[in-house]
Motif scaffolding. Structure first.
Motif, PDB file in Angstrom:
ATOM      1  N   PHE A 108     -17.466   3.075   0.725  1.00  0.00           N
ATOM      2  CA  PHE A 108     -17.799   4.123  -0.246  1.00  0.00           C
ATOM      3  C   PHE A 108     -16.984   5.401  -0.019  1.00  0.00           C
ATOM      4  O   PHE A 108     -17.520   6.510   0.013  1.00  0.00           O
ATOM      5  CB  PHE A 108     -19.304   4.445  -0.205  1.00  0.00           C
ATOM      6  CG  PHE A 108     -20.181   3.235  -0.345  1.00  0.00           C
ATOM      7  CD1 PHE A 108     -20.276   2.565  -1.553  1.00  0.00           C
ATOM      8  CD2 PHE A 108     -20.875   2.733   0.756  1.00  0.00           C
ATOM      9  CE1 PHE A 108     -21.082   1.425  -1.683  1.00  0.00           C
ATOM     10  CE2 PHE A 108     -21.670   1.596   0.639  1.00  0.00           C
ATOM     11  CZ  PHE A 108     -21.774   0.946  -0.584  1.00  0.00           C
ATOM     12  N   VAL A 109     -15.664   5.215   0.162  1.00  0.00           N
ATOM     13  CA  VAL A 109     -14.796   6.381   0.335  1.00  0.00           C
ATOM     14  C   VAL A 109     -14.842   7.250  -0.918  1.00  0.00           C
ATOM     15  O   VAL A 109     -15.045   6.751  -2.027  1.00  0.00           O
ATOM     16  CB  VAL A 109     -13.341   5.963   0.640  1.00  0.00           C
ATOM     17  CG1 VAL A 109     -13.255   5.242   1.969  1.00  0.00           C
ATOM     18  CG2 VAL A 109     -12.753   5.113  -0.487  1.00  0.00           C
ATOM     19  N   LYS A 110     -14.646   8.529  -0.726  1.00  0.00           N
ATOM     20  CA  LYS A 110     -14.702   9.476  -1.838  1.00  0.00           C
ATOM     21  C   LYS A 110     -13.308   9.915  -2.302  1.00  0.00           C
ATOM     22  O   LYS A 110     -13.158  10.461  -3.395  1.00  0.00           O
ATOM     23  CB  LYS A 110     -15.529  10.699  -1.446  1.00  0.00           C
ATOM     24  CG  LYS A 110     -17.001  10.395  -1.211  1.00  0.00           C
ATOM     25  CD  LYS A 110     -17.756  11.648  -0.819  1.00  0.00           C
ATOM     26  CE  LYS A 110     -19.266  11.397  -0.768  1.00  0.00           C
ATOM     27  NZ  LYS A 110     -19.641  10.331   0.156  1.00  0.00           N
ATOM     28  N   HIS A 111     -12.312   9.700  -1.455  1.00  0.00           N
ATOM     29  CA  HIS A 111     -10.943  10.107  -1.791  1.00  0.00           C
ATOM     30  C   HIS A 111      -9.965   8.987  -1.420  1.00  0.00           C
ATOM     31  O   HIS A 111     -10.088   8.377  -0.356  1.00  0.00           O
ATOM     32  CB  HIS A 111     -10.548  11.375  -1.034  1.00  0.00           C
ATOM     33  CG  HIS A 111     -11.407  12.561  -1.325  1.00  0.00           C
ATOM     34  ND1 HIS A 111     -11.151  13.437  -2.348  1.00  0.00           N
ATOM     35  CD2 HIS A 111     -12.550  12.998  -0.719  1.00  0.00           C
ATOM     36  CE1 HIS A 111     -12.079  14.380  -2.362  1.00  0.00           C
ATOM     37  NE2 HIS A 111     -12.940  14.132  -1.390  1.00  0.00           N
ATOM     38  N   ILE A 112      -9.017   8.726  -2.311  1.00  0.00           N
ATOM     39  CA  ILE A 112      -7.925   7.796  -2.027  1.00  0.00           C
ATOM     40  C   ILE A 112      -6.620   8.564  -2.184  1.00  0.00           C
ATOM     41  O   ILE A 112      -6.348   9.144  -3.239  1.00  0.00           O
ATOM     42  CB  ILE A 112      -7.926   6.584  -2.975  1.00  0.00           C
ATOM     43  CG1 ILE A 112      -9.253   5.826  -2.876  1.00  0.00           C
ATOM     44  CG2 ILE A 112      -6.765   5.651  -2.633  1.00  0.00           C
ATOM     45  CD1 ILE A 112      -9.347   4.657  -3.837  1.00  0.00           C
ATOM     46  N   ILE A 113      -5.827   8.575  -1.135  1.00  0.00           N
ATOM     47  CA  ILE A 113      -4.561   9.306  -1.142  1.00  0.00           C
ATOM     48  C   ILE A 113      -3.404   8.321  -1.036  1.00  0.00           C
ATOM     49  O   ILE A 113      -3.355   7.506  -0.103  1.00  0.00           O
ATOM     50  CB  ILE A 113      -4.486  10.301   0.037  1.00  0.00           C
ATOM     51  CG1 ILE A 113      -5.632  11.314  -0.051  1.00  0.00           C
ATOM     52  CG2 ILE A 113      -3.133  11.010   0.056  1.00  0.00           C
ATOM     53  CD1 ILE A 113      -5.789  12.167   1.191  1.00  0.00           C
ATOM     54  N   VAL A 114      -2.492   8.369  -1.984  1.00  0.00           N
ATOM     55  CA  VAL A 114      -1.257   7.588  -1.917  1.00  0.00           C
ATOM     56  C   VAL A 114      -0.188   8.522  -1.369  1.00  0.00           C
ATOM     57  O   VAL A 114       0.138   9.535  -1.987  1.00  0.00           O
ATOM     58  CB  VAL A 114      -0.839   7.044  -3.296  1.00  0.00           C
ATOM     59  CG1 VAL A 114       0.468   6.267  -3.173  1.00  0.00           C
ATOM     60  CG2 VAL A 114      -1.934   6.164  -3.888  1.00  0.00           C
ATOM     61  N   MET A 115       0.326   8.212  -0.185  1.00  0.00           N
ATOM     62  CA  MET A 115       1.278   9.113   0.467  1.00  0.00           C
ATOM     63  C   MET A 115       2.636   8.460   0.667  1.00  0.00           C
ATOM     64  O   MET A 115       2.772   7.465   1.395  1.00  0.00           O
ATOM     65  CB  MET A 115       0.744   9.581   1.822  1.00  0.00           C
ATOM     66  CG  MET A 115       1.586  10.696   2.432  1.00  0.00           C
ATOM     67  SD  MET A 115       0.948  11.299   4.014  1.00  0.00           S
ATOM     68  CE  MET A 115       1.550  10.017   5.110  1.00  0.00           C
ATOM     69  N   GLY A 116       3.638   9.006   0.010  1.00  0.00           N
ATOM     70  CA  GLY A 116       5.010   8.557   0.193  1.00  0.00           C
ATOM     71  C   GLY A 116       5.745   9.498   1.128  1.00  0.00           C
ATOM     72  O   GLY A 116       5.165  10.430   1.688  1.00  0.00           O
ATOM     73  N   HIS A 117       7.044   9.284   1.270  1.00  0.00           N
ATOM     74  CA  HIS A 117       7.803  10.124   2.196  1.00  0.00           C
ATOM     75  C   HIS A 117       9.286  10.101   1.859  1.00  0.00           C
ATOM     76  O   HIS A 117       9.764   9.252   1.100  1.00  0.00           O
ATOM     77  CB  HIS A 117       7.595   9.637   3.638  1.00  0.00           C
ATOM     78  CG  HIS A 117       8.165   8.277   3.894  1.00  0.00           C
ATOM     79  ND1 HIS A 117       9.430   8.082   4.385  1.00  0.00           N
ATOM     80  CD2 HIS A 117       7.640   7.040   3.709  1.00  0.00           C
ATOM     81  CE1 HIS A 117       9.662   6.787   4.502  1.00  0.00           C
ATOM     82  NE2 HIS A 117       8.594   6.127   4.095  1.00  0.00           N
TER      83      HIS A 117
END
Length: 228
Positions: A108-117
């Motif tokens: 039940f995560v509240k935030h999903i972060i897609v992180m590139g670089h």
């Protein structure tokens, strides 16, 4: 082969295991584990309850736990080539979809972060595949080529023969791939449902390896803004 010496529980001989990692483990055990022993015991007893999931690239220079200085158990991290999420029910890596399903419906995560670089090898491979043609495999079995084919929709956003070349084009491709993965996340029914209820939030981030700067995707302008 690993052997425990007779008469002791701590002396272990590990043939070929990297000494640098063993040294790091001993440092962890003698310092951080002692300092945070109560937290480790609590996590073992109650299980993990992270509120944040990070989908990042497997590039060794871009570690979310280090960049965000996350404590043990604070983030659920999934890493793959190019920090990608294929669309729902696509014939891709079901391991990624399974991890997403567990994070959203199990943790039940509240935030999903897609992180590139910066200098992402997956994006470089994608650009090369476009330039050289689909028929040219990037590896003997072309698993890389098949995987990065999920980035194909972003190719229509750019002209590889235009004025933008080199690092400028790659930076824009890296940013657009993050937007694409966020768009793909919305194709998962349970993610879409929670978004409508404002019970989950999707974010984009881009990390500059050379400077250490972090840029986040602004939902209003759809632009990446530098965090000061």
């Amino acid at each position: 082969m690993t052997k425990i010496l007779e008469g002791t529980e701590s002396a272990v001989i590990s043939d070929g295991f990297p000494q640098k990692l063993l040294d790091g483990y001993h440092c962890f055990r003698n310092h951080r584990l002692i300092d945070e022993s109560e937290r480790y015991l609590e996590l073992a007893k109650t299980g993990q309850k992270p509120e944040i999931m990070v989908i990042a690239c497997c590039d060794s220079r871009s570690s979310p736990e280090v960049i965000f200085q996350a404590a043990h158990g604070e983030m659920f991290v999934v890493r793959n080539v190019g920090n990608m999420i294929p669309p729902y029910m696509s014939n891709g890596d079901y391991g990624i979809s399974a991890a997403l399903e567990f994070a959203v419906q199990g943790l039940f995560v509240k935030h999903i972060i897609v992180m590139g670089h910066r200098q992402c090898g997956g994006i470089q491979a994608f650009q090369k595949k476009i330039e050289c043609g689909i028929g040219n495999p990037l590896s003997p079995d072309d698993f890389i080529g098949k995987w990065i084919s999920f980035l194909q929709p972003i190719a229509d956003c750019f002209s590889l023969n235009g004025p933008e070349t080199g690092e400028d084009l790659q930076r824009k491709l890296e940013e657009q791939s993050i937007r694409q993965s966020i768009s793909n996340l919305k194709t998962f029914p349970y993610v879409s449902s929670l978004l409508k209820k404002n019970q989950i939030h999707l974010h984009g981030a881009w990390f500059d390896i050379s400077s250490g700067d972090l840029w986040t995707l602004d939902s209003r302008s759809d632009l990446f803004l530098k965090i000061c």
